[in-house]
Design a protein around this motif. Structure first.
Motif, PDB file in Angstrom:
ATOM      1  N   THR A 250       0.818  -1.221   0.000  1.00 41.79           N
ATOM      2  CA  THR A 250       0.000   0.000   0.000  1.00 41.79           C
ATOM      3  C   THR A 250       0.853   1.273   0.000  1.00 41.79           C
ATOM      4  O   THR A 250       0.328   2.369  -0.096  1.00 41.79           O
ATOM      5  CB  THR A 250      -0.893   0.036   1.253  1.00 41.79           C
ATOM      6  OG1 THR A 250      -0.061  -0.263   2.384  1.00 41.79           O
ATOM      7  CG2 THR A 250      -2.019  -0.967   1.162  1.00 41.79           C
ATOM      8  N   SER A 251       2.161   1.142   0.124  1.00 38.31           N
ATOM      9  CA  SER A 251       3.050   2.303   0.214  1.00 38.31           C
ATOM     10  C   SER A 251       3.260   2.959  -1.149  1.00 38.31           C
ATOM     11  O   SER A 251       2.813   2.446  -2.178  1.00 38.31           O
ATOM     12  CB  SER A 251       4.413   1.839   0.731  1.00 38.31           C
ATOM     13  OG  SER A 251       5.027   1.034  -0.267  1.00 38.31           O
TER      14      SER A 251
ATOM     15  N   VAL B 294       2.450   1.347  -4.868  1.00 36.85           N
ATOM     16  CA  VAL B 294       1.616   2.057  -5.837  1.00 36.85           C
ATOM     17  C   VAL B 294       2.406   2.257  -7.138  1.00 36.85           C
ATOM     18  O   VAL B 294       1.895   2.089  -8.248  1.00 36.85           O
ATOM     19  CB  VAL B 294       1.178   3.425  -5.238  1.00 36.85           C
ATOM     20  CG1 VAL B 294       0.586   4.335  -6.301  1.00 36.85           C
ATOM     21  CG2 VAL B 294       0.183   3.198  -4.098  1.00 36.85           C
TER      22      VAL B 294
ATOM     23  N   SER C 248       3.922   3.383   6.978  1.00 35.34           N
ATOM     24  CA  SER C 248       3.906   2.066   6.365  1.00 35.34           C
ATOM     25  C   SER C 248       4.613   1.027   7.239  1.00 35.34           C
ATOM     26  O   SER C 248       4.182  -0.115   7.331  1.00 35.34           O
ATOM     27  CB  SER C 248       4.554   2.147   4.983  1.00 35.34           C
ATOM     28  OG  SER C 248       4.771   0.878   4.446  1.00 35.34           O
TER      29      SER C 248
ATOM     30  N   LYS D  94       1.878   9.631  -4.498  1.00 41.49           N
ATOM     31  CA  LYS D  94       1.510   8.958  -3.240  1.00 41.49           C
ATOM     32  C   LYS D  94       2.390   9.439  -2.083  1.00 41.49           C
ATOM     33  O   LYS D  94       1.896   9.659  -0.963  1.00 41.49           O
ATOM     34  CB  LYS D  94       1.626   7.441  -3.440  1.00 41.49           C
ATOM     35  CG  LYS D  94       1.434   6.616  -2.183  1.00 41.49           C
ATOM     36  CD  LYS D  94      -0.006   6.607  -1.688  1.00 41.49           C
ATOM     37  CE  LYS D  94      -0.171   5.573  -0.584  1.00 41.49           C
ATOM     38  NZ  LYS D  94      -0.951   6.117   0.545  1.00 41.49           N
TER      39      LYS D  94
ATOM     40  N   ASP E  15       0.921  11.194   1.287  1.00 41.91           N
ATOM     41  CA  ASP E  15       1.246  10.693   2.632  1.00 41.91           C
ATOM     42  C   ASP E  15       1.861  11.799   3.488  1.00 41.91           C
ATOM     43  O   ASP E  15       1.557  11.920   4.680  1.00 41.91           O
ATOM     44  CB  ASP E  15       2.223   9.514   2.552  1.00 41.91           C
ATOM     45  CG  ASP E  15       1.537   8.225   2.120  1.00 41.91           C
ATOM     46  OD1 ASP E  15       0.284   8.191   2.110  1.00 41.91           O
ATOM     47  OD2 ASP E  15       2.253   7.262   1.784  1.00 41.91           O
TER      48      ASP E  15
END
Ligand code: EAX
Length: 321
Positions: free
Chosen positions: A33-34, A38, A212, A266, A270
């Protein structure tokens, strides 16, 4: 035994898949998912699209293929096909990347992207082949922030005496040593346990990585130091690259560009939204950093970098518009 070795080697290169299609092994240090996950997904989709499904990517997240240094070694010997990595250990393979690891060098994301996507960044990417590696694109890990289990850190004085895990990176280690922190170089896969067991007091990473890797479970204090921009790279093994024709090479480069853009997007999201989440997970966040004091305390390290890399090369990056 010999046959098995050959077979394992062929499989690592994806040569045994059906109908000439080939699946490549891509490794990275974080969760799927980090920003790395991605990026790998976006790159894989684009690559499959551009090559009509001939080349696909199988992801090995969360250090499944080893730490970043080990994965880069894997590229050189051909046991790993692709890696998304921070520049952390890469200076040990391609010394010019160390220039990009200098603290307080990049003013903001725009500055970093302009340098890395421009002639200076290209010059560094061009250094990879003679060191047994192919660099497809610059990606992004993000601005790094200090966490620790001991106390809130606002000034260099607060940080003095802390034992902080750094990446296996001489430029970073020198910076921490200069402000009186004890740098402990360590591969990322060992870090969580080291923090948990108190082998080190702290570590530093971008917000997306802190989230993460679940560091709030083992770190109480987060200081938004943003002390260094941490680039990432999408790297490839020459053993695969050298088999590609010109059109396929272009497809890999284009797919890596798409992957790098997804990574930056991403990592940025974050960095924007993650601090609130880290607070929710119990971290105490120091936002009023004495940044000037950190820059001042780092002066002796800057003098060392100038000696090592040449002031002109550093200024070229610093002043790039
Ligand atoms: O690439 O080693 C590190 O601290 C890196 O920032 C992390 O593995 C993400």
């Amino acid at each position: 035994m010999f046959m098995r070795t050959i077979l394992a080697g062929a499989m690592a290169l994806g040569l045994t898949s059906a109908a000439g299609a080939a699946e490549l092994k891509l490794g990275y240090s974080l969760a799927p998912t980090s920003h790395y996950g991605v990026s790998a997904t976006a790159m894989g989709e684009e690559l499959a699209r551009l090559t009509n499904g001939k080349w696909t990517i199988k992801q090995f997240p969360a250090n499944a293929l080893g730490g970043e240094r080990e994965m880069v070694e894997g590229l050189q010997i051909g046991t790993v096909d692709l890696v998304v990595t921070s520049t952390g250990p890469v200076g040990n393979f391609v010394p010019d990347t160390l220039l990009t690891d200098i603290p307080f060098l990049f003013r903001d994301y725009k500055h970093a992207h302009a340098v890395l996507d421009g002639p200076i960044g290209q010059r560094i990417l061009d250094q990879f082949p003679k060191n047994g590696l192919i660099a497809l694109a610059w990606g992004e890990n993000g601005f790094r922030n200090l966490t620790n289990s001991k106390r809130p850190i606002r000034t260099p004085d607060d940080a003095r005496g802390l034992k902080v895990r750094t990446m296996e990176n001489q430029v970073h280690m020198q910076a921490f040593r200069t402000i009186g922190v004890l740098p402990t170089p360590m591969a990322f896969p060992e870090l969580f346990t080291a923090l948990q067991q108190g082998t080190v007091d702290g570590q530093e990473n971008p917000i997306g990585v802190i989230l993460s890797a679940k560091f709030p479970q083992v770190q109480k204090y987060l200081s938004l130091t943003q002390h260094v921009y941490s680039p990432a790279l999408i790297l490839m093994s020459p053993s695969v690259w050298n088999k590609l024709d010109a059109k396929e090479k272009e497809a890999f480069q284009q797919a890596a560009k798409v992957g790098a853009a997804a990574m930056r997007k991403k990592a940025f999201e974050d960095a924007q939204n993650g601090v609130e989440e880290l607070r929710k997970q119990g971290m105490e966040v120091v936002t009023d950093l004495d940044r000037k004091a950190f820059e001042e305390a780092l002066k002796p390290a800057f003098a060392e970098y100038a000696k090592r890399f040449g002031q002109a090369k550093i200024d070229e990056i610093r002043n790039y518009q």
